[in-house]
Design a protein around this motif. Structure first.
Motif, mmCIF file in Angstrom:
data_model
loop_
_atom_site.group_PDB
_atom_site.id
_atom_site.type_symbol
_atom_site.label_atom_id
_atom_site.label_comp_id
_atom_site.label_asym_id
_atom_site.label_seq_id
_atom_site.Cartn_x
_atom_site.Cartn_y
_atom_site.Cartn_z
ATOM 1 N N UNK A 23 0.852 -1.189 0.000
ATOM 2 C CA UNK A 23 0.000 0.000 0.000
ATOM 3 C C UNK A 23 0.886 1.235 0.000
ATOM 4 N N UNK A 24 1.177 1.728 -1.202
ATOM 5 C CA UNK A 24 2.069 2.866 -1.366
ATOM 6 C C UNK A 24 1.242 4.148 -1.358
ATOM 7 N N UNK A 25 1.231 4.826 -0.225
ATOM 8 C CA UNK A 25 0.443 6.046 -0.104
ATOM 9 C C UNK A 25 1.012 7.106 -1.052
ATOM 10 N N UNK A 26 0.128 7.695 -1.823
ATOM 11 C CA UNK A 26 0.535 8.671 -2.825
ATOM 12 C C UNK A 26 0.693 8.078 -4.197
ATOM 13 N N UNK A 27 0.737 6.753 -4.270
ATOM 14 C CA UNK A 27 0.846 6.057 -5.554
ATOM 15 C C UNK A 27 -0.398 5.217 -5.797
ATOM 16 N N UNK A 28 -0.602 4.160 -4.997
ATOM 17 C CA UNK A 28 -1.817 3.362 -5.162
ATOM 18 C C UNK A 28 -2.799 3.522 -4.003
ATOM 19 N N UNK A 29 -2.467 4.391 -3.052
ATOM 20 C CA UNK A 29 -3.421 4.791 -1.999
ATOM 21 C C UNK A 29 -3.523 6.310 -2.062
ATOM 22 N N UNK A 30 -4.728 6.810 -2.302
ATOM 23 C CA UNK A 30 -4.943 8.235 -2.494
ATOM 24 C C UNK A 30 -4.726 9.000 -1.188
ATOM 25 N N UNK A 31 -3.808 9.962 -1.207
ATOM 26 C CA UNK A 31 -3.475 10.717 -0.003
ATOM 27 C C UNK A 31 -4.644 11.560 0.489
ATOM 28 N N UNK A 32 -5.389 12.161 -0.409
ATOM 29 C CA UNK A 32 -6.506 13.020 -0.002
ATOM 30 C C UNK A 32 -7.602 12.222 0.691
ATOM 31 N N UNK A 33 -7.869 11.021 0.189
ATOM 32 C CA UNK A 33 -8.879 10.171 0.835
ATOM 33 C C UNK A 33 -8.420 9.736 2.221
ATOM 34 N N UNK A 34 -7.118 9.513 2.345
ATOM 35 C CA UNK A 34 -6.572 9.116 3.639
ATOM 36 C C UNK A 34 -6.801 10.215 4.668
ATOM 37 N N UNK A 35 -6.625 11.441 4.253
ATOM 38 C CA UNK A 35 -6.820 12.566 5.157
ATOM 39 C C UNK A 35 -8.286 12.699 5.560
ATOM 40 N N UNK B 143 -10.381 10.100 5.804
ATOM 41 C CA UNK B 143 -10.780 8.911 6.563
ATOM 42 C C UNK B 143 -10.218 8.875 7.981
ATOM 43 N N UNK B 144 -9.087 9.552 8.233
ATOM 44 C CA UNK B 144 -8.427 9.434 9.530
ATOM 45 C C UNK B 144 -8.402 10.773 10.265
ATOM 46 N N UNK B 145 -8.444 10.678 11.589
ATOM 47 C CA UNK B 145 -8.403 11.877 12.423
ATOM 48 C C UNK B 145 -7.000 12.468 12.504
ATOM 49 N N UNK B 146 -5.989 11.625 12.319
ATOM 50 C CA UNK B 146 -4.600 12.095 12.327
ATOM 51 C C UNK B 146 -3.766 11.180 11.449
ATOM 52 N N UNK B 147 -2.693 11.719 10.903
ATOM 53 C CA UNK B 147 -1.768 10.945 10.070
ATOM 54 C C UNK B 147 -0.353 11.192 10.565
ATOM 55 N N UNK B 148 0.400 10.129 10.733
ATOM 56 C CA UNK B 148 1.804 10.232 11.154
ATOM 57 C C UNK B 148 2.691 9.645 10.060
ATOM 58 N N UNK B 149 3.596 10.460 9.539
ATOM 59 C CA UNK B 149 4.488 10.046 8.458
ATOM 60 C C UNK B 149 5.796 9.517 9.029
ATOM 61 N N UNK B 150 6.084 8.264 8.749
ATOM 62 C CA UNK B 150 7.316 7.618 9.211
ATOM 63 C C UNK B 150 7.960 6.851 8.055
ATOM 64 N N UNK B 151 7.993 7.495 6.894
ATOM 65 C CA UNK B 151 8.436 6.828 5.674
ATOM 66 C C UNK B 151 9.936 6.755 5.471
ATOM 67 N N UNK B 152 10.713 7.330 6.388
ATOM 68 C CA UNK B 152 12.158 7.228 6.279
ATOM 69 C C UNK B 152 12.774 8.224 5.316
ATOM 70 N N UNK B 153 14.118 8.255 5.304
ATOM 71 C CA UNK B 153 14.890 9.065 4.359
ATOM 72 C C UNK B 153 15.423 8.112 3.305
ATOM 73 N N UNK B 154 14.722 7.998 2.196
ATOM 74 C CA UNK B 154 14.981 6.902 1.252
ATOM 75 C C UNK B 154 15.588 7.342 -0.077
#
Length: 488
Positions: A214-226, A228-239
């Motif tokens: 589930x790649x958020x921003x690619x195959x999971x829509x970021x706007x819909x995620x916002x 659906x959820x009360x809060x979002x925490x980004x822990x995607x690393x420095x890749x």
């Protein structure tokens, strides 16, 4: 402490290793554990300091003298309770952390420091063996929802903390299995992946939901995620991997270290064939970069059966002891010889790669280097100077770039409308880990840049506190140390 004179009676004793010629035949962990009495003696070396510095050297604030004392007394269960108060995953840090706590150990001023990291690993392994580590689901649910993006150590720590606070937590991971670089960047000979799986199982039993592939921003829509959820925490690393802008960098045989390591980990996991990985078998391998990732490439190349393994580092060779300008209890930049180095490698410092050389078919056949020196002038950045007449050509069929990372990918920042700092990390303050968009937070390498696993766990825990406070107005979750208190 129970053994006031322990530090005078016992010398430091570390785990031993299987012989290199034996261990390079497989990808299993190869440490030989100490016996329980030996571990108790190591715990007894903790010297009842007037002011201990070890736990301040640890980003997690682990209560080190306390669990050392319980190990000495043989009360492993209480030691495990104390360890888990501040560290969600001591089985990870006990294997992979460079142990800044040991460099801050008071005994280390004039003797070998206490074996804190090894004691930590044995505490948690004993706890798993005895069945003391069980799911702790919250007694009450808040009906608040949190999406955690990224399942590395920061994301896992935050997810567990937020779930125990009573929130519904969903972790999104773009790869096929949970763990981030713990799973795909760390070779199994340093940490076998069932170590991740058993802890993930505990989190699932507590109620954390994992969504892989589930790649958020690619195959999971970021706007819909916002929405659906009360809060979002980004822990995607420095890749974003650092490249080397020299001629021949696009030749076949020049690869990023993480590409090499991930494919090999998938092969060890049984999801990829050996024919489909980047193989070092029978090749002259040169690893460019002298950090832990470079070391992992060395160990993996030797297990492939490389013809030769060479390691380049552009920095000067560090001293073997603590430098005078980095006094105790600060972290010293000194020469590190890892178990992978001991398995076979020729190391070169103060050397810069100038060009990759290929054949007519575009295959890497060698590279050119030059020796360098660093010029230091007070008030200015160090200057790199090439030394004339030191050019050299090396045979090389596989070059691995272990040059670190330059920041986080921009996909999430662009889709969520987030600010990035000058290092292309998500901009979020340690005051509350909040970004410029309300309800969106960032932690770990994605916020601070490439760092240590112990910092990732620490940031995940602290960010969880602030996310909880954002959702509920206040939080019982610890900021650095203390008990993990579920909301009742």
């Amino acid at each position: 402490m129970g053994k006031i004179t322990g530090f005078l009676e016992y010398e430091r004793q570390d785990e031993t290793y299987e012989a290199p010629e034996k261990r390079i035949k497989n990808y299993k962990e190869f440490t030989i554990p100490l016996e329980e009495q030996e571990l108790k003696a190591q715990g007894a070396r903790c010297m009842d300091c007037g002011i201990p510095f070890c736990h301040s050297g640890c980003p997690l604030g682990n209560l080190i003298p306390d669990f050392n004392d319980y190990v000495y007394k043989g009360n492993w269960k209480e030691a495990a309770k104390i360890l888990h108060k501040t560290n969600n995953f001591p089985e990870f840090t006990g294997r992979l952390c460079p142990a800044p706590c040991e460099e801050a150990c008071v005994l280390g001023i004039n003797e070998d420091p206490v074996t804190i990291e090894n004691i930590e690993k044995n505490i948690v392994e004993t706890a798993f063996k005895e069945g003391w580590i069980t799911a702790q689901p919250p007694k009450v649910r808040t009906k608040k929802t949190v999406a955690v993006i990224g399942s590395g150590p920061a994301g896992l720590a935050a997810a567990q903390q937020l779930n125990r606070a009573g929130h519904y937590v969903v972790v999104y991971e773009r790869d096929s299995k949970v763990g981030g670089l713990l799973r795909y960047g760390i070779p199994d000979f340093k940490m076998e992946k069932h170590i991740i799986d058993r802890r993930v199982k505990v989190l699932e039993e507590e109620g954390v939901i994992f969504k892989t592939n589930s790649h958020v921003g690619i195959d999971v829509d970021a706007s819909k995620l916002k929405e659906e959820f009360d809060a979002i925490l980004l822990c995607g690393g420095a890749t974003v991997r650092r490249h080397i802008p020299i001629p021949g960098a696009d030749l076949k045989g020049v690869h990023q270290a993480m590409e090499f390591l991930k494919l090999n980990n998938e092969y060890v996991d049984g999801v990829a064939d050996f024919e489909n990985i980047i193989s070092a078998e029978g090749k002259n391998v040169i690893v460019i970069g002298g950090g832990d990732t470079g070391s992992d490439c060395i160990g993996t190349s030797n297990r492939h059966g490389a013809k030769s393994v060479t390691n380049f580092e552009i920095l000067s060779k560090p001293p073997e002891g603590r430098p005078a300008h980095q006094p105790w209890p600060y972290w010293p930049m000194k020469l590190k010889t890892t178990s992978s180095h001991q398995e076979g490698v020729e190391r070169f410092f103060s050397i810069s790669t100038k060009e990759f050389i290929g054949d007519k078919k575009g295959n890497l056949k060698g590279l050119k280097t030059v020796e360098v020196e660093w010029l230091f002038k007070e008030g200015e950045r160090p200057q790199l100077k090439e030394i004339p007449g030191t050019e050299k050509t090396w045979d090389c069929e596989l070059a691995l770039l272990a040059l670190g990372f330059t920041g986080s990918e921009k996909t999430l920042a662009e889709q969520f409308g987030l600010k990035m700092d000058f290092r292309t990390n998500i901009e979020a303050s340690t005051k509350d880990y909040a970004t410029n968009v309300s309800g969106i937070f960032a932690a770990g390498d994605m916020r601070r840049g490439q760092s240590l696993i112990v910092w990732a766990i620490s940031e995940g825990r602290q960010a969880a506190h602030h996310v909880d406070a954002y959702l509920m107005g206040e939080s019982n979750l610890p900021l650095k140390d203390g008990f993990d208190l579920p909301r009742v």
